[in-house]
Enzyme design. Sequence first.
Site, short mmCIF file in Angstrom:
data_model
loop_
_atom_site.label_atom_id
_atom_site.label_comp_id
_atom_site.label_asym_id
_atom_site.label_seq_id
_atom_site.Cartn_x
_atom_site.Cartn_y
_atom_site.Cartn_z
N ASP A 256 0.83 -1.21 0.00
CA ASP A 256 0.00 0.00 0.00
C ASP A 256 0.86 1.25 0.00
OD1 ASP A 256 -2.37 -1.35 -0.04
OD2 ASP A 256 -2.70 -1.26 2.13
N LYS A 278 -4.07 2.82 -2.53
CA LYS A 278 -4.92 2.76 -1.35
C LYS A 278 -4.59 3.86 -0.35
CE LYS A 278 -7.56 0.00 -0.74
NZ LYS A 278 -8.99 0.12 -1.08
N MET A 391 -6.99 8.01 10.75
CA MET A 391 -7.22 8.98 9.67
C MET A 391 -7.99 10.18 10.22
SD MET A 391 -8.18 6.10 6.80
CE MET A 391 -8.97 5.05 8.01
#
Length: 480
Positions: A256, A278, A391
Amino acid sequence: MAQQDKQLSVFPAFFKVENEVAAVFGNGDEAYAKARLLKNTEARIVAYADAPEADYAAFLAAGSIEQISKPFDPSQVRDARLVFAATGEGALDREIVAAARAARIPANAVDQPDYCDFYTPALVNRAPIAVAIGTEGVGPVLAQMIRADIDRLLPRSLGKLGRLANSYRRAVDRLVPRGAPRRLFWRDFFKGKVADHVEADEISLARREATRLLKGVAADRVEGRVFLVGAGPGAEDLLTLRAHRLMMECDVIVYDALVPREVVDMGRRDAERIPVGKRKGCHSKSQSEINALLVELGHAGKRVVRLKSGDPLVFGRAGEEMAALRDAGIAYEIVPGVTSALAAAADFELPLTLRGVSSSLVFTTGHDLQGNVLPDWARLALSGATVAVYMGRTVAASVAERLMEGGLAEDTTVAVVENAGRRDSRLLHGTLKELPGLEARTELTGPVMVIIGDAVAGADFSRSEPLGARVTAELETARI
């Protein structure tokens, strides 16, 4: 760390010196040291020494080493493969090196780096296995310390094991397919019962076990296997030993965008590397395309490391990949990694659970705050759980707003970490009321973890900056 900081000014290599002349010039300790090092090889040592010191003279005699007592002449280097100038006289050593270079022969002058075409390493000898440690001439004492550490780690029987392996090499090349099957055979050879028997000096039993192993591998059908591996938060030294071993054995690494290049580069040098994106706003492949790729590689008989940031089972969409592999009949394994919440807590020395304060922990992305009903994790936060929001920068305002609306105190402590667990991590702290300002911190370009709860108050804030510091500074500037 910048790439140039990792580059060497020398290229590590081993010279072939069997039956070749290695010329050593000098009478003292330095010449003696070079000759001792060369004695580990099958080079033909020629010592140009007209008055060797006593210990050196005894060494030359005991080893039946050819000694020439003539003054230096450029013709003396003509047939040499390597030249060592160790006379203790700087001008003479430079003259010897100049003669060798004129004849295109690599030379080394003691304590004169500009007159060294190569450096002599600290050596761990388990012939035919050798480990050479070099410091580009800047730290010979350090090289010797490292050599001592490695010498203790490597079994004395390693050379015997290497020679036994060499006797099986042709059979392995003929019977075992290239790629993963061959690498797995050698891994089991060097780490399993064969090595144990050699360590115990049971050579006949070692041969019997090696033959059994060879027959078993040659008879097996090559099957693909996918390893869903957690790369941790991005620091190379937080990669697990199992993850690193699999990366050194695999055919393909599918990784990723959040996995740093330094971690990807820890894999086997000739493994194929496939980036699949991603990252928020930048997906090079959709999840269905990634699933199809893993299935395709598995059907091709490849050993695949699917490298995911953090832990594959924590917001890594591993469930979809496992389902695709199961449906396709591809074998797979999960290798856990250090998830970012744990790395962020370690950066802050922050107790995620604290007796009498918080006995539960929630991992969430905070993107499920739509609608009128608070999600379960938000209700848990109100009851005292510590909440780790992945996140977290882009959802900071909505998280703070909904939690305060639900009744969580606006002065609840908040910890924020960018690039958790890495050398370039950035730490901020504040309160739930100050958290919405995080969304405006566009300079935070790395992954951001937000931790909320009463237990956060027990963190060490000495290395972090206040969340409201920039707002205060801007107000002060406006007043001026």
